[in-house]
Design an enzyme around this catalytic site. Structure first.
Site, PDB file in Angstrom:
ATOM      1  N   ASP A   1       3.627   9.424  -0.588  1.00  0.00           N
ATOM      2  CA  ASP A   1       2.468   8.608  -0.219  1.00  0.00           C
ATOM      3  C   ASP A   1       2.237   7.552  -1.300  1.00  0.00           C
ATOM      4  O   ASP A   1       2.340   7.865  -2.487  1.00  0.00           O
ATOM      5  CB  ASP A   1       1.230   9.518  -0.127  1.00  0.00           C
ATOM      6  CG  ASP A   1       0.242   9.040   0.924  1.00  0.00           C
ATOM      7  OD1 ASP A   1       0.188   7.829   1.155  1.00  0.00           O
ATOM      8  OD2 ASP A   1      -0.469   9.886   1.499  1.00  0.00           O
TER       9      ASP A   1
ATOM     10  N   HIS B   1       0.823  -1.225   0.000  1.00  0.00           N
ATOM     11  CA  HIS B   1       0.000   0.000   0.000  1.00  0.00           C
ATOM     12  C   HIS B   1       0.849   1.264   0.000  1.00  0.00           C
ATOM     13  O   HIS B   1       0.330   2.351  -0.230  1.00  0.00           O
ATOM     14  CB  HIS B   1      -0.928   0.004   1.226  1.00  0.00           C
ATOM     15  CG  HIS B   1      -2.013  -1.029   1.128  1.00  0.00           C
ATOM     16  ND1 HIS B   1      -3.325  -0.704   0.882  1.00  0.00           N
ATOM     17  CD2 HIS B   1      -1.978  -2.383   1.209  1.00  0.00           C
ATOM     18  CE1 HIS B   1      -4.054  -1.811   0.828  1.00  0.00           C
ATOM     19  NE2 HIS B   1      -3.257  -2.846   1.039  1.00  0.00           N
TER      20      HIS B   1
END
Ligand code: F6P
Length: 458
Positions: A364, A155
Site C-alpha cells: 500500500d 498515491h
C-alpha cells in the site's frame, strides 16, 4: 497566493461519499483549505464524445467534472490504469494484463484531460496532478503550450526498475514523469525506486544532489511527501458520530464483545483473504475469544468490472462464509462482512468504538485508514492498531503492532496481543502515533508540496 488546480481521475462532487481513505479525501481536505479548482472524471459514462466540463462552485472550490466514453473507461480505467499500472506498481504481476489498445486509450484520455483543462487555466495557476491515471498529463499540457508549474503526486507505491521494466512502455512512462516540475512519492523507498529507474534510463548523472534530477534540458525535483489526514476534523467527526443512532446501534449489537474492525476498498492489495485466515487462526489458537469478540470488515466494492476484483470478491465471500460456518453460534457471528460504504463520519465513529484496527495490506502506498484509526481514538482508552509493514504508513506509525501480512499466524498472535494489551501500553503506543500524524497532517502535506511547486517557479 496562486490558485491551486488539482487534477485527478476520480473527482468527488460535493455531497457525494468518497471511498474510504485515499486520494479523494486527501485532495478534498487540501482544497477545502486553500480553495481552487478540482478537475477530474465525475464517474459518469456516455456513448458520445465528451463535452465541456460541468462546473459547480461550493465553499471556495470549483469542481469541474468531465464525462468519459464507456469504451474509454473500459480500456483506460479498467484496462491500463487498473489492470496494468495498479498491479505492476503493487508488485502483484499475477493480475498484470498489458495490451497496446489499453495503452493507447490511456494516452488518449490523458490528451482529453489536457484539452478540457487547458481553457480553464489561468496564468498564475499551480497545477497538481494526482496518481497513476495521469502520468502523461504534463507532457500533453506542455504540448498545448502550458508553462505553469506542474506537479505530480503518486498515491500508490513506485516500483523498482526490475519490476517497472516489465511494462513494455516503461521508458515513455519515465519520460512523461520528467515533464513535471515536482514528482512526489509517499516514502523514501518509492523515491529510491524512482531513482533506480531514472539512472537506468538516463544514466547516473541524471541524479543531482538536493533531490533534483536533470534529463536533457529539464531539471525537476523528486521528493517524498507522505500524505496525512485532517487530525482534528477526524477526531471531531468520530466524537460526534459516536453519539449517533447508527453507531450506537452497532455498539449495542456487540452486547459487550470487543470489536476488531477493518475498513478497506475491496481490493486484492489490501490483504483481506489473508486477514480472514489470520482471524480463523486466532479463533483456533485462542478459543477463549469464541463468542467474546466481533470482527467487522467493511469493504465497499470497487473496480467491479475488472476480472481480478471479481475473483477477490468471490474469494472473500467464501472465506467469510467458511469462518462463520465453522465458528458461529446461535447468538454470535464471528465476522460481519459488509460490501457497503458509509458516510465518512459514521466510519470514524465505528473506528472510535473499536478495540483493534486491522490494516494489513500486502502492499500500500500509504493507507490513510491507518492514520484515521489513530486520529479517531479516545485518548483515555485508545484502541490498538495492527499495521502491515508493507503499508507506507508503517514508516511513521512505528508504535503500531507491525506485522508481515503473509505470516498469518503472526498476525493472529498480534490480534491476541492487541485484544489483551494493558491500558498503559495502549496509551503509550497511541501517544507516539498521534504525535506522528499531527506533525504531518493533510495540511502539512499539501503545504509542503505546493511550496515546493512554487519554489520551482521562482
Ligand atoms: O490508492 C490509490 C487510490 O487512488 C486512492 O487514493 C483512492 O482512494 C482509490 O485509489 C480510488 O480508486 P478508484 O478511483 O479506482 O475507485
Amino acid at each position: 497566493m496562486n490558485r491551486l488546480v488539482c487534477v485527478s481521475n476520480r473527482l468527488i462532487m460535493p455531497r457525494k461519499t468518497a471511498a474510504p481513505g485515499g486520494l479523494a479525501v486527501g485532495v478534498l481536505s487540501a482544497m477545502k483549505h486553500s480553495g481552487g479548482l478540482w478537475f477530474g472524471w465525475g464517474g459518469e459514462t456516455i456513448d458520445r464524445e465528451p463535452g465541456d466540463p460541468d462546473l459547480h462552485v461550493r465553499g471556495g472550490v470549483t469542481y469541474a467534472a468531465i464525462d468519459l466514453r464507456a469504451t474509454d473507461v473500459e480500456l483506460y480505467y479498467n484496462g491500463h490504469a487498473n489492470s496494468v499500472l495498479w498491479p505492476l506498481f503493487h508488485y502483484l504481476l499475477k493480475d498484470f494484463n498489458f495490451t497496446r489498445e489499453q495503452q493507447n486509450a490511456y494516452e488518449n484520455v490523458n490528451r482529453l484531460f489536457a484539452q478540457k483543462l487547458h481553457p480553464l487555466l489561468k496564468r498564475d495557476d499551480l497545477i497538481w496532478a494526482h496518481d497513476y491515471h495521469l502520468i502523461p498529463l504534463a507532457s500533453r499540457l506542455r504540448e498545448l503550450g502550458v508553462t505553469q508549474p506542474i506537479g505530480f503526486f503518486l498515491h500508490i507505491p513506485f516500483p523498482h526498475i526490475e519490476m517497472l521494466r516489465t511494462l513494455p512502455t516503461y521508458a515513455e512512462l519515465l519520460r512523461d514523469l520528467t515533464n513535471y516540475d515536482v514528482v512526489g512519492f509517499q516514502t523514501e523507498s518509492d523515491l529510491q525506486s524512482f531513482r533506480s529507474c531514472i539512472a537506468h534510463l538516463f544514466g547516473a548523472d541524471a541524479i543531482l544532489p538536493d533531490r533534483r534530477m536533470r534529463v536533457g534540458e529539464r531539471t525537476f525535483v523528486a521528493d517524498v511527501f507522505p500524505i496525512g489526514v485532517d487530525v482534528e476534523a477526524v477526531r471531531k467527526e468520530a466524537i460526534e458520530a459516536r453519539k449517533t443512532e447508527v453507531v450506537k446501534r452497532m455498539v449495542d449489537s456487540l452486547v459487550g464483545r470487543k470489536l476488531m474492525i477493518g475498513v478497506d476498498r475491496l481490493d486484492y492489495s489490501k490483504g483481506l483473504v489473508r486477514r480472514f485466515t489470520a482471524y480463523q487462526q486466532l479463533l483456533e489458537a485462542f478459543p477463549d475469544n469464541l463468542g467474546r469478540i466481533t470482527y467487522i470488515q467493511i469493504a465497499p466494492l470497487s473496480r467491479g468490472d475488472v476480472h481480478a476484483y471479481i475473483e477477490i470478491r468471490n474469494a472473500l465471500e467464501q472465506e467469510a462464509g467458511r469462518t462463520n460456518g465453522r465458528f458461529a453460534d446461535a447468538d454470535w457471528t464471528p465476522i460481519r462482512y459488509l460490501n457497503r460504504n458509509y458516510p465518512h463520519d459514521t466510519l470514524m465513529g465505528f473506528l472510535r468504538a473499536s478495540h483493534v484496527g486491522l490494516v494489513t495490506p500486502v502492499r500500500d502506498g500509504m493507507n490513510l485508514v491507518a492514520k484515521e484509526f489513530v486520529a479517531s481514538q479516545d485518548e483515555t482508552d485508545p484502541g490498538v492498531l495492527i499495521l502491515s509493514t508493507m503499508a507506507g504508513a508503517a514508516r511513521e506509525l512505528t508504535t503500531a503492532l507491525l506485522v508481515n501480512p503473509y505470516d498469518t499466524l503472526a498476525v493472529a498472535h498480534a490480534m491476541q496481543a492487541a485484544l489483551s494489551m494493558s491500558l498503559p501500553e495502549r496509551r503509550e503506543r497511541f501517544a507516539a502515533m498521534l504525535d506522528a500524524i499531527r506533525k504531518n497532517d493533510i495540511y502539512a502535506w499539501s503545504r509542503r508540496f505546493t511550496e515546493t511547486l512554487e519554489s520551482v517557479k521562482r
